[in-house]
Design a protein around this motif. Structure first.
Motif, mmCIF file in Angstrom:
data_model
loop_
_atom_site.group_PDB
_atom_site.id
_atom_site.type_symbol
_atom_site.label_atom_id
_atom_site.label_comp_id
_atom_site.label_asym_id
_atom_site.label_seq_id
_atom_site.Cartn_x
_atom_site.Cartn_y
_atom_site.Cartn_z
ATOM 1 N N GLY A 20 20.143 34.724 36.663
ATOM 2 C CA GLY A 20 19.695 36.027 36.423
ATOM 3 C C GLY A 20 18.254 35.901 36.126
ATOM 4 O O GLY A 20 17.477 36.390 36.893
ATOM 5 N N ALA A 79 30.860 43.023 43.078
ATOM 6 C CA ALA A 79 29.766 42.358 43.344
ATOM 7 C C ALA A 79 29.453 41.843 44.753
ATOM 8 O O ALA A 79 28.408 41.872 45.463
ATOM 9 N N LEU A 93 20.870 39.497 39.535
ATOM 10 C CA LEU A 93 21.993 39.462 38.615
ATOM 11 C C LEU A 93 23.211 38.594 39.619
ATOM 12 O O LEU A 93 22.846 37.545 39.605
ATOM 13 N N THR A 144 30.889 31.418 41.014
ATOM 14 C CA THR A 144 31.746 32.243 40.128
ATOM 15 C C THR A 144 32.951 31.686 39.577
ATOM 16 O O THR A 144 33.435 32.096 38.506
ATOM 17 N N CYS A 204 20.417 40.366 30.240
ATOM 18 C CA CYS A 204 20.641 38.817 30.343
ATOM 19 C C CYS A 204 20.401 38.237 28.819
ATOM 20 O O CYS A 204 21.353 37.142 28.619
ATOM 21 N N VAL A 228 26.054 45.377 39.807
ATOM 22 C CA VAL A 228 25.628 43.886 39.462
ATOM 23 C C VAL A 228 25.420 43.256 40.887
ATOM 24 O O VAL A 228 24.268 42.589 41.110
ATOM 25 N N LEU A 265 31.314 47.986 38.014
ATOM 26 C CA LEU A 265 30.523 47.018 37.064
ATOM 27 C C LEU A 265 29.912 46.137 38.293
ATOM 28 O O LEU A 265 28.649 45.756 38.286
ATOM 29 N N GLY A 266 30.704 45.558 39.067
ATOM 30 C CA GLY A 266 30.414 44.352 39.908
ATOM 31 C C GLY A 266 29.574 45.220 41.061
ATOM 32 O O GLY A 266 28.558 44.508 41.525
ATOM 33 N N ASN A 306 26.446 35.743 37.463
ATOM 34 C CA ASN A 306 25.643 36.251 36.107
ATOM 35 C C ASN A 306 26.489 37.305 35.459
ATOM 36 O O ASN A 306 26.682 37.484 34.174
ATOM 37 N N GLY A 307 26.871 38.287 36.513
ATOM 38 C CA GLY A 307 27.458 39.418 35.980
ATOM 39 C C GLY A 307 28.706 39.033 35.147
ATOM 40 O O GLY A 307 29.222 39.402 34.160
ATOM 41 N N LEU A 320 29.872 39.648 31.293
ATOM 42 C CA LEU A 320 30.994 40.304 30.871
ATOM 43 C C LEU A 320 32.124 39.415 30.195
ATOM 44 O O LEU A 320 32.926 39.829 29.448
ATOM 45 N N MET A 328 35.293 42.620 38.899
ATOM 46 C CA MET A 328 33.811 42.442 38.826
ATOM 47 C C MET A 328 33.335 41.616 40.072
ATOM 48 O O MET A 328 32.457 42.003 40.811
#
Length: 501
Positions: free
Chosen positions: A216, A72, A40, A330, A401, A34, A30-31, A44-45, A49, A68
């Motif tokens: 986002g 990313a 993204l 993050t 988003c 993203v 997923l990362g 934002n990811g 999540l 993630m």
């Protein structure tokens, strides 16, 4: 040292399970997605999540979110090299030599160099976290309100002094974030502040909705305006190329180690991955024997920003856990997750939640290895996703988003907030104002205000409390020095530039 190793062994017992490894794989994939998709990005990811983790136990939740994060960072490097489009702000410096290497037919080598450097930087960052985590936590146990406020002040001033951008714009971003943090109920008096009588603002401005909008929607609006087209280069990875690249890595040993140390420092002090990558690239170019090749496809120009970027990203979690001071945007979102899960970041976390802390640290070792293997094997897949028309990808990102903003609290007001912050993010991007300081100030605003007011009560209103002993005085002086460096240093350099030669 022995105590840390014992804690780490316990952490591996916690993290090493089929369930947690599956979370690592899913989080990394997923990362990468993203990081690959513009608009993204990691903050934002992780925010999108976060609502899915509310029913999970904290260890599993933080493993998923941190995995993630690592994915990313790797995804941003992929688009920087193949498409000359940084998927992450910290991947901008990778485009300088990564994309020229790809244009010259060395796309696979450029990607392998980036990922091996990133893996080295990340693992070195985890080792640093392992070695000094308990030391910093024990040190922080000596803190009282004045020391905590001095640390928060140092965090804010670090962004001004070490961001490398316009100091006044960074200060404006911080002040806007601090102002937004005051909205809602005053934690001391219980009175409502700046709510305008709206019940929706009693709990304050949702920083998760702000992240969705700023990182986002705002980024996507800029992308739409620029008419972005994904005209990328193809890369066919093979393990033979990876092995040949790995054999060449010792040539860049000095750059690897130096960039990793810069990244660790910039992660622990809130300089962040973006500043670390640019600083490492500049220093590598300054001291390289192949300086003239930088910008034309020099592998060393890929090694430096990638090692620094990932070591800074990992190290940024240490001050978040031990001091309650996130070292990146993050990390600020993850810190919000900790508080939602009922955990209080700070030195007591290492005493009261030992399994959680060391389970996270152990998972960093495992997840970064998983990330390197997965990203090397899935480059063609994610590059193919980017070749889809932006007219399809753009609306999908907007929908994701807005759904993410709604699931934060199940309120349409959060959707409106995200849209509003999307406009603010667009304006910030166009005027070149940094967004990360705003998010940081929103997260730390309440804590810094409470620490300041408690300090004033203890000292009966005297600011001398921030110089009352060697520890708090040193931190305060360092913070003021960084503030002066960022503001006065920029003024002097502009004045020198204005003087005719």
């Amino acid at each position: 040292m022995l105590e840390q190793l014992q804690h780490l062994a316990g952490g591996f017992e916690t993290a090493f399970s089929i369930y947690h490894i599956a979370l690592m794989v899913g989080g990394v994939l997923l990362g990468i997605l993203v990081g690959v998709l513009p608009g993204l990005g990691a903050p934002n990811g992780v925010t999108l999540l976060l609502p899915l983790t509310f029913t999970m136990d904290p260890v599993s939740a933080i493993i998923l979110l941190s995995s993630m994060y690592w994915g990313a960072l790797f995804g941003g490097s992929t688009t920087s090299i193949l498409f000359n489009i940084p998927g992450e702000p910290s991947s901008v410096a990778t485009t300088f030599d990564g994309h020229p290497m790809a244009r010259h037919g060395d796309a696979a080598k450029a990607l392998a160099t980036a990922f091996l450097s990133a893996g080295f930087g990340a693992l070195a960052g985890v080792i640093v976290v392992t070695l000094i985590a308990n030391t910093i936590a024990d040190f922080a146990l000596k803190f009282s309100p004045p020391e905590y406020f001095a640390v928060y002040l140092l965090t804010f001033c670090s962004y001004v002094g070490m961001s490398g951008g316009a100091a006044l714009k960074t200060m404006a971003s911080l002040l806007i974030g601090l102002s937004l943090a005051t909205v809602g109920m005053d934690t001391v008096s219980g009175e409502m502040r700046l709510t305008g009588g709206a019940d929706s603002l009693v709990g304050g401005v949702s920083f998760l909705a702000a992240v969705v909008g700023l990182f986002g929607i705002g980024e996507l609006l800029v992308t739409v305006e620029e008419g972005l087209k994904f005209d990328g280069l193809k890369a066919k990875m093979s393990w033979r190329v990876v092995w040949q690249t790995a054999k060449e890595m010792p040539r860049h040993a000095v750059t690897l180690v130096r960039s990793t140390l810069i990244g660790c420092w910039m992660g622990i002090t809130p300089g962040g991955p973006t500043a670390a990558s640019f600083m490492s690239y500049g220093i590598a170019k300054r001291f390289s024997k192949k300086r003239a090749n930088f910008g034309k496809g020099e592998p060393e120009g890929v090694v430096a920003p990638e090692a620094a970027d990932h070591s800074a990203g990992v190290s940024a979690l240490l001050p978040m856990l031990a001091l309650g001071v996130p070292g990146s945007a993050t990390a600020a979102v993850m810190m919000g997750g900790l508080m939602i899960w009922g955990l209080q970041p700070g030195p007591m976390l290492f005493i009261e939640q030992t399994d959680f802390v060391w389970g996270l640290i152990a998972s960093m070792y495992m997840a970064n290895v998983v990330a390197v293997v997965l990203v090397l094997g899935t480059i063609p897949l994610f590059a193919a996703i980017l070749r889809a028309p932006f007219a399809i990808i753009g609306p999908l990102i907007i929908v994701v988003c807005l759904i993410g903003a709604y699931t934060i609290g199940g309120k349409m007001f959060d959707v409106y907030l995200a849209l509003g912050f999307g406009v603010i993010g667009y304006v910030f991007k166009k005027l070149d104002y940094p967004i990360a300081p705003l998010i940081l100030a929103m997260v730390l605003g309440d804590k810094s205000e409470d620490a300041f007011r408690q300090s004033m009560l203890l000292s009966e209103g005297s600011l001398g409390v921030f110089f009352g002993n060697g520890l708090v005085g040193t931190i305060t002086v360092l913070a003021l020095a960084l503030l002066a460096w960022g503001t006065c240093g920029g003024l002097f350099s502009r004045r020198r530039a204005a003087v005719p030669v």
